[in-house]
Structure formats: structure tokens, C-alpha cells
Enzyme design. Structure first.
Site, PDB file in Angstrom:
ATOM      1  N   ASP A 147      39.457  40.279  47.527  1.00  8.61           N
ATOM      2  CA  ASP A 147      40.067  39.576  46.390  1.00  8.61           C
ATOM      3  C   ASP A 147      41.402  38.994  46.833  1.00  8.61           C
ATOM      4  OD1 ASP A 147      39.346  39.665  43.161  1.00  8.61           O
ATOM      5  OD2 ASP A 147      41.449  39.194  43.578  1.00  8.61           O
TER       6      ASP A 147
ATOM      7  N   CYS B  54      30.254  32.675  35.616  1.00 13.51           N
ATOM      8  CA  CYS B  54      30.752  32.811  34.245  1.00 13.51           C
ATOM      9  C   CYS B  54      31.204  31.455  33.719  1.00 13.51           C
ATOM     10  CB  CYS B  54      31.876  33.850  34.168  1.00 13.51           C
ATOM     11  SG  CYS B  54      33.257  33.484  35.229  1.00 13.51           S
TER      12      CYS B  54
HETATM   13  N1  SAH Z   1      33.849  41.019  39.715  1.00 19.60           N
HETATM   14  C1  SAH Z   1      35.039  41.348  38.981  1.00 19.60           C
HETATM   15  C2  SAH Z   1      35.602  40.164  38.244  1.00 19.60           C
HETATM   16  C3  SAH Z   1      35.869  38.966  39.107  1.00 19.60           C
HETATM   17  S1  SAH Z   1      36.973  37.831  38.402  1.00 19.60           S
HETATM   18  C4  SAH Z   1      34.772  42.492  38.012  1.00 19.60           C
HETATM   19  O1  SAH Z   1      33.615  42.675  37.630  1.00 19.60           O
HETATM   20  O2  SAH Z   1      35.715  43.181  37.633  1.00 19.60           O
HETATM   21  C5  SAH Z   1      37.356  36.820  39.733  1.00 19.60           C
HETATM   22  C6  SAH Z   1      38.268  37.439  40.773  1.00 19.60           C
HETATM   23  O3  SAH Z   1      38.338  36.524  41.856  1.00 19.60           O
HETATM   24  C7  SAH Z   1      39.694  37.670  40.341  1.00 19.60           C
HETATM   25  O4  SAH Z   1      40.026  38.999  40.616  1.00 19.60           O
HETATM   26  C8  SAH Z   1      40.546  36.729  41.217  1.00 19.60           C
HETATM   27  O5  SAH Z   1      41.758  37.346  41.636  1.00 19.60           O
HETATM   28  C9  SAH Z   1      39.655  36.520  42.399  1.00 19.60           C
HETATM   29  N2  SAH Z   1      39.751  35.240  43.114  1.00 19.60           N
HETATM   30  C10 SAH Z   1      39.815  33.985  42.604  1.00 19.60           C
HETATM   31  N3  SAH Z   1      39.748  33.056  43.592  1.00 19.60           N
HETATM   32  C11 SAH Z   1      39.640  33.757  44.759  1.00 19.60           C
HETATM   33  C12 SAH Z   1      39.504  33.375  46.119  1.00 19.60           C
HETATM   34  N4  SAH Z   1      39.457  32.096  46.481  1.00 19.60           N
HETATM   35  N5  SAH Z   1      39.403  34.352  47.052  1.00 19.60           N
HETATM   36  C13 SAH Z   1      39.433  35.658  46.689  1.00 19.60           C
HETATM   37  N6  SAH Z   1      39.532  36.063  45.406  1.00 19.60           N
HETATM   38  C14 SAH Z   1      39.640  35.136  44.459  1.00 19.60           C
END
Ligand code: SAH
Length: 409
Positions: free
Chosen positions: A250, A341
């Protein structure tokens, strides 16, 4: 007795409303009514039948969003108490056991336009993104207080979506009690914390519960790569399901440090087996492929790439690229758990992208499951626009990670 000005729908345009659809577009109304944004209105059919109460906004093409399916009702503090209690009675029995984190109010689909209420144990967190609901803030707070006696009530109206309704983005507010750190709650007996003040959304992705539960049963003894892991909720389920190795990726340091707390609160710890990588998934994926890493299960749950119609094309490319690389990292027979989503993409759209991604990686996918919102995130069949989350779980069969034909796409 009726309390609100009347608006009339054109002949034949009321059918979706009868079916349960909560929106009335400007063209479906008989005239432009001179009413301010957020005004409550009594909605009538062309033949003068009362259809319910809605919230009017002259600034948006969705001119009225429905709040009640009767007109002889007063939208006051008692209305909110009755409706919150009835949603709670409806949703709670369908939650898994030992679950205290859930969505009480899911916006339009629950006939509460622009209102989200999530409950995390003894704390209620709400979010308002329509002009109509913005006028009801006091009633909402008072009703939550009366119906549930929470230890704290937090408002997370710090969202850009408010601008579409002519509203400003608000700072986070604690209306009742106080918040000291993260808020504990349980899901299926597992211990989690919602960062209700600084976290994403209202602090936790409650909507992915179905996927978490399904994955727990699929990963015993397996290695799991959890991309866009946020605070590692799915990883904790994978650990409980006996995963041999879990790597979370993340871009949020705060989210990953809460992931570590989640592991510890459930009797696991970060180690060589269970670990996280901080960084951009789109940088890390090519590196893992270059290093010829492979996994038994790859989870891909990015943020909504397609938030608006204009960004759909770009979003499709991002989903395609991420999922193609995920498929390349899967061992033969490995499991892809991939979500979108983006409300702008239907399940068919998304399935098409994943099919293309698998093809480019030289794999075929055998569907294990197709999942959506859990029941507390109400999904009305009559309201397809409200459906945003879809998760495909599939086994990758055929080909192998050396298939690089389309690596540059
Ligand atoms: N799967 C998680 C929710 C994901 S929400 C759950 O069920 O709890 C999307 C996540 O992607 C967020 O935590 C955000 O910080 C991260 N994110 C967004 N763009 C990103 C990128 N380019 N690389 C890594 N993480 C990213």
C-alpha cells in the site's frame, strides 16, 4: 397531513419510482419548480397519486432524491429515529456472528439520499453529501444519540462529492463524546480498529467483508500477495485461514502501521512470513515480475479509478495493466481476487477487462465466485446505479509467468 410543497412527475415517468428507484431526473418532472437546494417536497404522479417525499436540488440533474414512500409524514427527529431503528433491526440479524462494525445507512439505496452511517462498536460515523441531508444534520445527530446511545458521533463530510451539490468540503467533526485514537470493533470475531478521524472513507472498508470471508477459506498453506491492502483487513482473514505467507502493498504508511496492529490484536505478528511493502503498486508489480516472484493468491483491490464518466477510459487501462501483471505473478492454479469499486463500471465491463488481462498474461480464469456488497450495503435490484463493488475470484489455469507477449501493454 402534508407538510411540503408538491412536485409532479410526467405521465409514464413514475414507473421506476414505483419499482423502488430513488431518483427523479429533471426531465421527468412536469416543470422547473422554484425551490431552493435541499428543499423537502411531496412527490405526485401525473394522475395525482402521492408517491412519497424527496429532497429537491435545482443544481443537479438528479432533481429529486427520495426519502420516504409516503407523503403524510413529517421529516423530523422522530422520523430519523424510526427509520434508523428499523434499518438496524433489518440489517443486524443478517450480519455474521461477533460483528460490531457495519453500515447502518447506505445512502440512496436505503432511501437516505446522501447519507452514510457506519457503526464501529460504540461509535457512529456519518457522512453527508447532499444539500437536502445537509439541512438535517441536527436531526441525524439527535436520532443517532437517542436510538443507539453511542460513546461518540463523528462526521466525515470531508469529501469532494459534496461540491456536486453546491456544498463545501467540511473538516472532520466530533459532535458527541471524544475520539482518542482508533476505534475498536469486531468482524467475525476478529479484532479491528477504524481510524474514524484520519482514515480513508469512515475509517475502514466495511464493504469488502464478503471477499474477506471467502478468501479466508481458500488460502490454507498458500502465499498471498495483497495489493492495495489498506489496513490489512483481508490479510488478517488470510492469516486466520492459515496462509503460509502474506505480503501487503500500500502507498499509505499510516494504513500499513495499522495493519501491523491488526495482526497483533488477532494473535499474529509481522515477520518474514507476514510483512508489508510500502510503495506504489504500479512500481512494485513490474519489479516482482522481474524478480520472477510467484504467488498462490493475488488480491487486487485498488481505489475507484473511474470516479467520473470522463475517467472511465483511463481507469480501464489501469485495471487492465494491474490485473495483467497480477495474472503474471500467479502460480499455475493460483487464485486471483480482483475488485473494482468504480460505480461507472458494470460487472460486465469489469469482467471484460479481467478477461483481456488474463488473455494478455497467457492465462485462462475459472470463476470461483462473483461477490458484491454485503447485505448492510443495501443493493436494490431496481437501482442498478447504486451497485458499485464487484469482486471476481478465479483460478488461473494454463500458461505460466513466462508468458510476456503483451508485457508492454
Ligand atoms: N483492500 C482494502 C481497501 C483498499 S482501498 C480493504 O479491504 O481494506 C485502496 C487502497 O489503495 C488505499 O489503502 C490506498 O492507500 C491504496 N493506494 C491507492 N493508490 C495506490 C498505489 N498506486 N499504490 C499502492 N497503494 C495505493
Amino acid at each position: 397531513m402534508e407538510h411540503y410543497p408538491r412536485v409532479y412527475i410526467k405521465k409514464g415517468r413514475d414507473i421506476p419510482l414505483f419499482a423502488g428507484h430513488p431518483w427523479i431526473f429533471s426531465k421527468a418532472l412536469q416543470e422547473e419548480y422554484r425551490l431552493p437546494a435541499g428543499e423537502l417536497v411531496a412527490v405526485y404522479s401525473a394522475t395525482n397519486e402521492p408517491l412519497g417525499i424527496g429532497m429537491y436540488n435545482p443544481k443537479t440533474s438528479i432533481r429529486v432524491r427520495m426519502l420516504a414512500r409516503e407523503t403524510a409524514v413529517c421529516i423530523d427527529h422522530d422520523f430519523f429515529i424510526r427509520r434508523f431503528s428499523s434499518l438496524d433491526d433489518d440489517k443486524r440479524p443478517l450480519l455474521p456472528p461477533e460483528t460490531t462494525g457495519y453500515r447502518l445507512v447506505h445512502g440512496d439505496a436505503d432511501y437516505f439520499p446522501g447519507l452514510i452511517v457506519d457503526r464501529y462498536g460504540e461509535v457512529c460515523v456519518f457522512q453527508i453529501h447532499t444539500a437536502g441531508m445537509d439541512r438535517m444534520r441536527n436531526e441525524i445527530i439527535e436520532a443517532l444519540r437517542t436510538a443507539f446511545s453511542p460513546r461518540a458521533i463523528v462526521e466525515r463530510s470531508d469529501i469532494e462529492a459534496r461540491k456536486r451539490e453546491g456544498l463545501g468540503v467540511l473538516p472532520v467533526a466530533v459532535h458527541e463524546g471524544s475520539i482518542d485514537g482508533v476505534v475498536p470493533f469486531t468482524e467475525n470475531g476478529l479484532h479491528f480498529f477504524a481510524d474514524v478521524v484520519d482514515g480513508q472513507k469512515t475509517g475502514f472498508y466495511l464493504d469488502q467483508r464478503n471477499a474477506r470471508m471467502r478468501v479466508a477459506g481458500l488460502v490454507r498453506g498458500k502465499s498471498v500477495l495483497n495489493l492495495f491492502s489498506y489496513t490489512g483487513a483481508l490479510s488478517v482473514y488470510a492469516a486466520r485461514g492459515g496462509a503460509a505467507e502474506i505480503v501487503m502493498v500500500d502507498s499509505s504508511k499510516e494504513a500499513l502501521s495499522l495493519a501491523q496492529r491488526h495482526f497483533e490484536a488477532n494473535g499474529f505478528s509481522f515477520s518474514a512470513r507476514y510483512r508489508c511493502m510500502h510503495g506504489n503498486v504500479f512500481d512494485i508489480l513490474p519489479r516482482l515480475i522481474e524478480e520472477q516472484k510467484t504467488y498462490d493468491c493475488v488480491v487486487c483491490d485498488p481505489p475507484a479509478f473511474a470516479k467520473s464518466l470522463e475517467s472511465v477510459a483511463r481507469a480501464k487501462t489501469a485495471y487492465l495493466s494491474a490485473n495483467r501483471q497480477c495474472c503474471m505473478l500467479l502460480r499455475e492454479g493460483g487464485i486471483l481476487v480482483t475488485s473494482s469499486c468504480s460505480g461507472r463500471l458494470t460487472l460486465d465491463d469489469f469482467s471484460g477487462i479481467i478477461r483481456a488481462a488474463a488473455f494478455q498474461a497467457g492465462r485462462d480464469l475459472h470463476i470461483i465466485d462473483v461477490l458484491g456488497h454485503p447485505y448492510d450495503h443495501t443493493d436494490r435490484l431496481s437501482f442498478a446505479e447504486g451497485r458499485y463493488l464487484k469482486t471476481l475470484i478465479a483460478r488461473a489455469v494454463g500458461g505460466n509467468v513466462s508468458s510476456r507477449r503483451f508485457a508492454s501493454v
